[in-house]
Design an enzyme around this catalytic site. Structure first.
Site, PDB file in Angstrom:
ATOM      1  N   SER A   1      44.665  42.810  36.837  1.00 12.63           N
ATOM      2  CA  SER A   1      43.831  41.941  37.673  1.00 12.63           C
ATOM      3  C   SER A   1      44.684  41.325  38.770  1.00 12.63           C
ATOM      4  CB  SER A   1      43.199  40.839  36.831  1.00 12.63           C
ATOM      5  OG  SER A   1      44.154  39.828  36.553  1.00 12.63           O
ATOM      6  N   LYS A   2      44.034  40.612  39.653  1.00 12.69           N
ATOM      7  CA  LYS A   2      44.746  40.006  40.773  1.00 12.69           C
ATOM      8  C   LYS A   2      45.860  39.082  40.309  1.00 12.69           C
ATOM      9  CE  LYS A   2      40.612  40.175  43.502  1.00 12.69           C
ATOM     10  NZ  LYS A   2      39.775  40.504  42.324  1.00 12.69           N
ATOM     11  N   ARG A   3      45.672  38.523  39.133  1.00 13.73           N
ATOM     12  CA  ARG A   3      46.689  37.609  38.618  1.00 13.73           C
ATOM     13  C   ARG A   3      48.003  38.319  38.273  1.00 13.73           C
ATOM     14  NH1 ARG A   3      42.968  34.792  34.382  1.00 13.73           N
ATOM     15  NH2 ARG A   3      42.183  36.874  34.643  1.00 13.73           N
ATOM     16  N   ASP A   4      47.927  39.623  38.137  1.00 14.38           N
ATOM     17  CA  ASP A   4      49.129  40.374  37.794  1.00 14.38           C
ATOM     18  C   ASP A   4      49.981  40.662  39.018  1.00 14.38           C
ATOM     19  OD1 ASP A   4      48.603  40.663  34.991  1.00 14.38           O
ATOM     20  OD2 ASP A   4      46.947  41.941  35.592  1.00 14.38           O
TER      21      ASP A   4
END
Length: 464
Positions: free
Chosen positions: A240-243
């Site tokens: 996800s974008k958090r990665d």
RNA sequence: GGCCCCAUCGUCUAGCGGUUAGGAUCCAUGGUUUUCAUCCAUGUUACCGGAGUUCGAGUCUCCGUGGGGUCACCA
């Protein structure tokens, strides 16, 4: 070898992420491997979610990594009349039908089914409807899926897949506004574009039986399917974008070379014996989607970094200088270009780091870190540096190459009976304002005598 | 939850019935180096569990466990 036709078919709802790039790479490689054709198709039938920026970002990413597609980009939004023709055909053949169930009715049905712990699915109530349709409802069009039996296909990655026909309901192929839906247009276009092999993420595995229903209804030849396992994050969860960097262009900004990124991605789910480094040509020669791994792989930055360092180290300086322009380093015409790059290219894992290294040499230090100077400068340092300057000024031979400067340092340590450490670190801090960096001989050869002396003198003044 | 898929070092992977289970990365140690890095050498670390088939199973079968995917008038 049979020439394959493959495609990448993103929907322009966001940037291109690395998972998408990898499937695109696999498709592209396979087409190239067989001397076939790789095409790009934009799945933009959901008008509400499309974005022009996303489309441009995708095209831009393809350009950056150097993957070329043949022919014009196919936009599904421009092919609505074609799809309509096939829908009318299915309607006429009785292979599809109008369903007058409203969204609300559908929702209610699903709620009831869920409450009964059943799988929510369309109940087929209009499948054989012959009465008078209700007023005020624009119908959707549903395709008749088999009510029993199995839908089977061979997946080039996963093997034999069989899913009960009862699992596939009469899914919608055209919305009430007449716009066809994904599973229908994919099948139609894949067939019309002559696709021989469809390589895509395994999140599409369940779409395949639906698309096979369309293929069969329309009498199209079914292509080979390859469902590639996902890339997960380091924790094994969905990316996800958090990665961090999932946007392909973000990798460019972070200083990655496209060849490193591609090499990294090709090894996620695919391998050739013990080989780690693959040029594009080798990838093309060796890649076969039938060798793809069944299991998901985890994204891990270490390997990418290592590959990137490898490609930087091995890139010809002329090319490296061009690439570096994007990172604020303009040394294409610099007369010490070769020396500069040879001295620094092994010290940067990314182009950003390499650019920093080069900046350090090209720009005189503005200030000196107190911790560094404390460590590097001893009581006798000033005197040693002054002696060194004196040696440089009175050197009998011209100073050009690193070996010339090395000779000067050699003479200094011999004359003063000191170790290299006594002069090396103070000199480095004086010239770069840093405890680490390229070799002293190289740095001085790049700077030249005058600049070298100037920097040393500035440092000896600044530092007490 | 139903259905489907998957399972070897921390990570990427090799293996395709008989191997001291290999490579890479990471980490650690040593060497090279005037620093750092590069480079070289060495080392630690893995077959999810349980049955079965077989003379023999990481490899085949089944069950379990764990993970993932998917169940839209999105793609």
């Amino acid at each position: 070898m049979i020439m394959t036709v493959t495609r990448f078919a993103p929907s322009p709802t966001g940037y291109l992420h690395i998972g998408g790039l990898r499937t695109a790479l696999f498709s592209w490689l396979y087409a190239k491997h067989t001397g076939g054709t790789f095409r790009l198709r934009i799945e933009d039938t959901d008008m509400a979610r499309n974005s022009e920026e996303a489309l441009e970002a995708i095209i831009q990413a393809f350009e950056w990594v150097g993957m070329s597609y043949e022919g014009e980009v196919v936009y599904q939004s421009k092919r609505l009349d074609i799809y309509k023709k096939y829908i009318d055909y299915l309607l006429a053949e009785g292979k599809a039908y109008r369903c007058y169930m409203s969204k609300e009715e559908l929702d209610t049905l699903r709620e009831e089914q869920t409450a009964r712990k059943e799988r929510p699915r369309y109940d087929g109530r209009y499948r054989n409807f012959t009465g008078t349709p209700p007023q005020g409802v624009e119908p959707v069009i549903r395709i008749k899926a088999p009510e029993s039996g199995m839908i089977e296909f061979t997946d080039g990655v996963k093997g034999e897949i069989s899913i009960a026909g009862s699992e596939v309901d009469d899914f919608i192929i055209a919305r009430s506004d007449g716009i066809p839906t994904y599973n229908f247009v994919v099948a139609v276009d894949d067939a019309l574009m002559g696709l021989t092999d469809v390589i895509r993420g395994d999140d599409h595995l369940y779409n395949t039986p639906k698309q096979i229903v369309v293929y069969k209804a329309l009498g199209f030849k079914i292509p080979n399917f390859y469902h590639v396992a996902m890339i997960n994050n380091e924790q094994g969860k969905k990316l996800s974008k958090r990665d961090g960097a999932t946007d392909v262009m973000e990798y460019k900004a972070l200083g990655y070379l496209p060849e490193a990124l591609l090499n990294f991605l090709v090894r996620l789910g695919w391998s050739h014996k013990d080989q780690e480094i693959f040029s594009i040509e080798e990838m093309i020669a060796l890649f076969d989607p039938n060798d793809l791994n069944k299991s998901a792989s985890n994204y891990n930055l270490d390997k990418l970094l290592w590959l990137n360092a490898h490609y930087i180290k091995n890139m010809p300086n002329a090319k490296l200088a061009i690439v570096l322009k994007e990172y604020g380093v303009h040394i294409e015409e610099h007369d010490k270009r070769e020396l500069l790059l040879d001295a620094t290219k092994e010290r940067g894992k990314t182009l950003v780091e390499l650019a920093d290294q080069i900046h350090l040499i090209l720009n005189a230090p503005q200030n000196y870190d107190e911790k560094d100077t404390k460590k590097a400068f001893k009581e006798d340092t000033k005197e040693i540096l002054e002696d060194f300057v004196h040696l440089l000024q009175n050197w009998e031979k011209p100073l050009h190459l690193p070996v010339d400067y090395h000779a000067v340092m050699q003479r200094l340590v011999e004359d003063k009976q000191i170790g290299f450490g006594k002069i090396g670190m103070p000199l480095r801090v004086s010239l770069l304002g840093s405890m680490t960096g390229a070799g002293m001989d190289e740095i001085m050869a790049i700077l030249g005598v005058d600049e070298t002396i100037a920097r040393i003198q500035k440092a000896t003044v600044c530092i007490k």
